[in-house]
Design an enzyme around this catalytic site. Structure first.
Site, PDB file in Angstrom:
ATOM      1  N   GLY A 147      58.842  11.160  29.497  1.00 51.03           N
ATOM      2  CA  GLY A 147      59.253   9.753  28.893  1.00 51.03           C
ATOM      3  C   GLY A 147      58.707   9.788  27.252  1.00 51.03           C
ATOM      4  N   PHE A 148      58.370  10.892  26.901  1.00 55.11           N
ATOM      5  CA  PHE A 148      58.038  10.815  25.220  1.00 55.11           C
ATOM      6  C   PHE A 148      59.389  10.998  24.431  1.00 55.11           C
ATOM      7  CE2 PHE A 148      54.095  13.287  26.617  1.00 55.11           C
ATOM      8  CZ  PHE A 148      53.220  12.050  26.957  1.00 55.11           C
ATOM      9  N   PHE A 170      63.370  16.024  19.239  1.00 53.96           N
ATOM     10  CA  PHE A 170      62.980  17.097  20.109  1.00 53.96           C
ATOM     11  C   PHE A 170      61.479  16.886  20.458  1.00 53.96           C
ATOM     12  CE2 PHE A 170      60.854  21.262  20.382  1.00 53.96           C
ATOM     13  CZ  PHE A 170      61.960  22.044  20.919  1.00 53.96           C
ATOM     14  N   TYR A 215      71.369  10.723  26.804  1.00 60.46           N
ATOM     15  CA  TYR A 215      72.119   9.736  25.849  1.00 60.46           C
ATOM     16  C   TYR A 215      72.986   8.960  26.748  1.00 60.46           C
ATOM     17  CZ  TYR A 215      70.584  12.817  22.279  1.00 60.46           C
ATOM     18  OH  TYR A 215      69.864  13.708  21.407  1.00 60.46           O
TER      19      TYR A 215
END
Length: 158
Positions: free
Chosen positions: A94-95, A85, A130
């Site tokens: 991009g974290f 999260f 994903y």
């Protein structure tokens, strides 16, 4: 500057805060029964899971929680990503990808054959992410769960 570090015992309240944030996002906050005491025992005494904290300039912006499992079919360990999260205002930078990559790197380091997780069917942003990382949905599989006192009842079924 973005940094990823393993959570420490003193981070237990922060981990609980992130668990509640993801539960709120998933519209499941009423299912959170974890407390700081439970988490501290599970994460740091029993070492049941590992938590990574993502920080920007020392300020937490996200987390990932994973644990090792095992595949009998391939005879090797696997890694299960329970939660990942990133705070809403920090998404798109991009974290989340860096947290995911850190978990994948740990799976690779551990010699895992598989890395798996679950994603809610309605969570299209996560599903898209994903898929972009090379993941494939497991068609034909349904997740089943025993929870709470049902585990004990199942253990005593005759």
């Amino acid at each position: 500057m973005f940094l990823i570090r393993k959570a420490e015992r003193k981070d237990t309240p922060l981990v609980l805060e992130y668990i509640k944030k993801i539960a709120r996002y998933e519209k499941m906050l009423d299912e959170v029964t974890a407390t700081a005491e439970i988490l501290e025992k599970s994460l740091f005494d029993q070492k049941s899971a590992v938590v990574l904290i993502g920080e920007v300039d020392g300020i937490p912006v996200g987390f990932a929680l994973y644990y090792q499992n095992f595949s009998t079919f391939v005879g090797k360990p696997g890694l299960y990503l329970e939660d990942i999260f990133v705070d809403k205002e920090m998404r798109g930078k991009g974290f989340g990808k860096k947290l995911f990559q850190a978990v994948a790197a740990e799976a690779d380091r551990m010699g895992c054959e598989r890395m798996e997780w679950s994603c809610l069917d309605w969570n299209q942003p996560s599903i898209g992410f994903y898929l972009s990382m090379g993941a494939v949905p497991m068609k034909g599989w349904t997740v089943y769960r025993l929870a709470g006192d049902k585990i004990g009842r199942a253990a005593n079924k005759t």
